[in-house]
Design a protein around this motif. Structure first.
Motif, mmCIF file in Angstrom:
data_model
loop_
_atom_site.group_PDB
_atom_site.id
_atom_site.type_symbol
_atom_site.label_atom_id
_atom_site.label_comp_id
_atom_site.label_asym_id
_atom_site.label_seq_id
_atom_site.Cartn_x
_atom_site.Cartn_y
_atom_site.Cartn_z
ATOM 1 N N ALA A 33 37.013 65.077 -45.186
ATOM 2 C CA ALA A 33 35.562 64.874 -45.094
ATOM 3 C C ALA A 33 34.851 65.508 -46.283
ATOM 4 O O ALA A 33 33.982 64.886 -46.906
ATOM 5 C CB ALA A 33 35.042 65.456 -43.774
ATOM 6 N N LEU A 34 35.238 66.731 -46.625
ATOM 7 C CA LEU A 34 34.612 67.411 -47.757
ATOM 8 C C LEU A 34 34.896 66.678 -49.064
ATOM 9 O O LEU A 34 34.029 66.608 -49.946
ATOM 10 C CB LEU A 34 35.114 68.851 -47.856
ATOM 11 C CG LEU A 34 34.779 69.791 -46.701
ATOM 12 C CD1 LEU A 34 35.430 71.151 -46.917
ATOM 13 C CD2 LEU A 34 33.288 69.924 -46.504
ATOM 14 N N ALA A 35 36.084 66.131 -49.176
ATOM 15 C CA ALA A 35 36.459 65.410 -50.400
ATOM 16 C C ALA A 35 35.555 64.212 -50.642
ATOM 17 O O ALA A 35 35.337 63.829 -51.791
ATOM 18 C CB ALA A 35 37.920 64.976 -50.322
ATOM 19 N N ARG A 36 34.996 63.631 -49.593
ATOM 20 C CA ARG A 36 34.075 62.493 -49.764
ATOM 21 C C ARG A 36 32.816 62.910 -50.518
ATOM 22 O O ARG A 36 32.116 62.083 -51.081
ATOM 23 C CB ARG A 36 33.722 61.885 -48.407
ATOM 24 C CG ARG A 36 34.911 61.204 -47.757
ATOM 25 C CD ARG A 36 34.535 60.221 -46.674
ATOM 26 N NE ARG A 36 33.656 60.730 -45.659
ATOM 27 C CZ ARG A 36 34.010 61.041 -44.415
ATOM 28 N NH1 ARG A 36 35.260 60.931 -44.036
ATOM 29 N NH2 ARG A 36 33.123 61.474 -43.556
ATOM 30 N N GLU A 37 32.538 64.221 -50.539
ATOM 31 C CA GLU A 37 31.408 64.763 -51.309
ATOM 32 C C GLU A 37 31.898 65.487 -52.554
ATOM 33 O O GLU A 37 31.159 66.254 -53.164
ATOM 34 C CB GLU A 37 30.589 65.729 -50.446
ATOM 35 C CG GLU A 37 29.561 65.082 -49.574
ATOM 36 C CD GLU A 37 28.368 64.531 -50.339
ATOM 37 O OE1 GLU A 37 27.966 65.090 -51.369
ATOM 38 O OE2 GLU A 37 27.835 63.506 -49.885
ATOM 39 N N GLY A 38 33.169 65.285 -52.899
ATOM 40 C CA GLY A 38 33.720 65.929 -54.080
ATOM 41 C C GLY A 38 33.897 67.433 -53.927
ATOM 42 O O GLY A 38 33.854 68.171 -54.912
ATOM 43 N N MET A 39 34.100 67.894 -52.714
ATOM 44 C CA MET A 39 34.160 69.329 -52.434
ATOM 45 C C MET A 39 35.510 69.678 -51.818
ATOM 46 O O MET A 39 36.053 68.908 -51.035
ATOM 47 C CB MET A 39 33.027 69.690 -51.478
ATOM 48 C CG MET A 39 32.867 71.135 -51.138
ATOM 49 S SD MET A 39 32.169 72.183 -52.422
ATOM 50 C CE MET A 39 30.606 71.437 -52.766
ATOM 51 N N ARG A 40 36.012 70.862 -52.196
ATOM 52 C CA ARG A 40 37.220 71.403 -51.564
ATOM 53 C C ARG A 40 36.821 72.544 -50.647
ATOM 54 O O ARG A 40 35.736 73.114 -50.785
ATOM 55 C CB ARG A 40 38.209 71.868 -52.627
ATOM 56 C CG ARG A 40 38.818 70.682 -53.396
ATOM 57 C CD ARG A 40 39.730 71.134 -54.473
ATOM 58 N NE ARG A 40 38.906 71.861 -55.449
ATOM 59 C CZ ARG A 40 39.340 72.381 -56.568
ATOM 60 N NH1 ARG A 40 40.592 72.292 -56.885
ATOM 61 N NH2 ARG A 40 38.532 73.009 -57.385
ATOM 62 N N MET A 41 37.714 72.887 -49.734
ATOM 63 C CA MET A 41 37.381 73.891 -48.714
ATOM 64 C C MET A 41 36.962 75.244 -49.295
ATOM 65 O O MET A 41 35.963 75.812 -48.839
ATOM 66 C CB MET A 41 38.517 74.025 -47.705
ATOM 67 C CG MET A 41 38.642 72.769 -46.844
ATOM 68 S SD MET A 41 40.020 72.844 -45.707
ATOM 69 C CE MET A 41 39.156 73.369 -44.244
ATOM 70 N N PRO A 42 37.666 75.797 -50.288
ATOM 71 C CA PRO A 42 37.210 77.087 -50.832
ATOM 72 C C PRO A 42 35.808 77.006 -51.439
ATOM 73 O O PRO A 42 34.999 77.926 -51.286
ATOM 74 C CB PRO A 42 38.254 77.423 -51.905
ATOM 75 C CG PRO A 42 39.450 76.606 -51.572
ATOM 76 C CD PRO A 42 38.932 75.375 -50.891
ATOM 77 N N HIS A 43 35.520 75.896 -52.106
ATOM 78 C CA HIS A 43 34.201 75.714 -52.710
ATOM 79 C C HIS A 43 33.121 75.644 -51.628
ATOM 80 O O HIS A 43 32.042 76.219 -51.770
ATOM 81 C CB HIS A 43 34.194 74.452 -53.567
ATOM 82 C CG HIS A 43 35.061 74.564 -54.775
ATOM 83 N ND1 HIS A 43 36.438 74.560 -54.696
ATOM 84 C CD2 HIS A 43 34.759 74.698 -56.090
ATOM 85 C CE1 HIS A 43 36.951 74.681 -55.899
ATOM 86 N NE2 HIS A 43 35.948 74.776 -56.777
ATOM 87 N N HIS A 44 33.436 74.948 -50.544
ATOM 88 C CA HIS A 44 32.489 74.847 -49.436
ATOM 89 C C HIS A 44 32.254 76.220 -48.810
ATOM 90 O O HIS A 44 31.110 76.579 -48.496
ATOM 91 C CB HIS A 44 33.008 73.852 -48.390
ATOM 92 C CG HIS A 44 32.095 73.685 -47.233
ATOM 93 N ND1 HIS A 44 32.465 74.038 -45.962
ATOM 94 C CD2 HIS A 44 30.822 73.226 -47.154
ATOM 95 C CE1 HIS A 44 31.456 73.783 -45.137
ATOM 96 N NE2 HIS A 44 30.452 73.297 -45.830
#
Length: 149
Positions: A33-44
């Protein structure tokens, strides 16, 4: 374990194994789900912490999130490159950086919250609303037993 029970059957019935599998599925769903916004878990995690704590010293951010200082630098570089956070000298101590979320960072967090909710909905889809509430209550008790403070 009984004499006739296969070892793998026993392992697959252990709470620790089941929790590990559920955790892996949850991480996969949220990660996708986060990848759909170009985000990885640590970054989030870091972006969320900055939103909650900011402006926050970079060192405190690392302590709060548990990321190694070298990893934190890379994560913050990525977030800053995407205009999600700013790093400025801390007015209280110019040797430190103060990290602040940007308006774009807040917008991204709002979208990520919706995607995270959808991923968690998919994770718990097999359960009824009452079962979900009970499941979360029981998981919370298990987690809280680890750290009674």
């Amino acid at each position: 374990m009984t004499e006739n029970e296969p070892a793998l059957t026993r392992i697959r019935s252990l709470p620790s194994w089941l929790l590990g599998r559920a955790s892996a599925r949850g991480r996969r769903l949220v990660g996708e789900a986060l990848a759909r916004e170009g985000m990885r878990m640590p970054h989030h995690a870091v972006l969320s912490a900055v939103a909650d704590l900011g402006p926050v010293a970079q060192a405190e951010l690392g302590r709060t999130t548990g990321f190694d200082p070298k990893d934190m630098v890379g994560i913050l570089n990525d977030l800053q490159a995407d205009d999600l956070v700013t790093r400025t000298p801390d007015p209280g101590d110019r040797r430190k950086n103060a990290i602040t979320i940007t308006p774009e960072g807040r917008k991204r967090l709002t979208r990520l919250a919706k995607l995270g909710d959808e991923a968690n909905e998919a994770l718990l889809a097999p359960l009824t609303p009452a079962e979900r509430e009970q499941f979360l209550t029981l998981l919370t008790r298990v987690v809280d037993a680890e750290d009674p403070a």
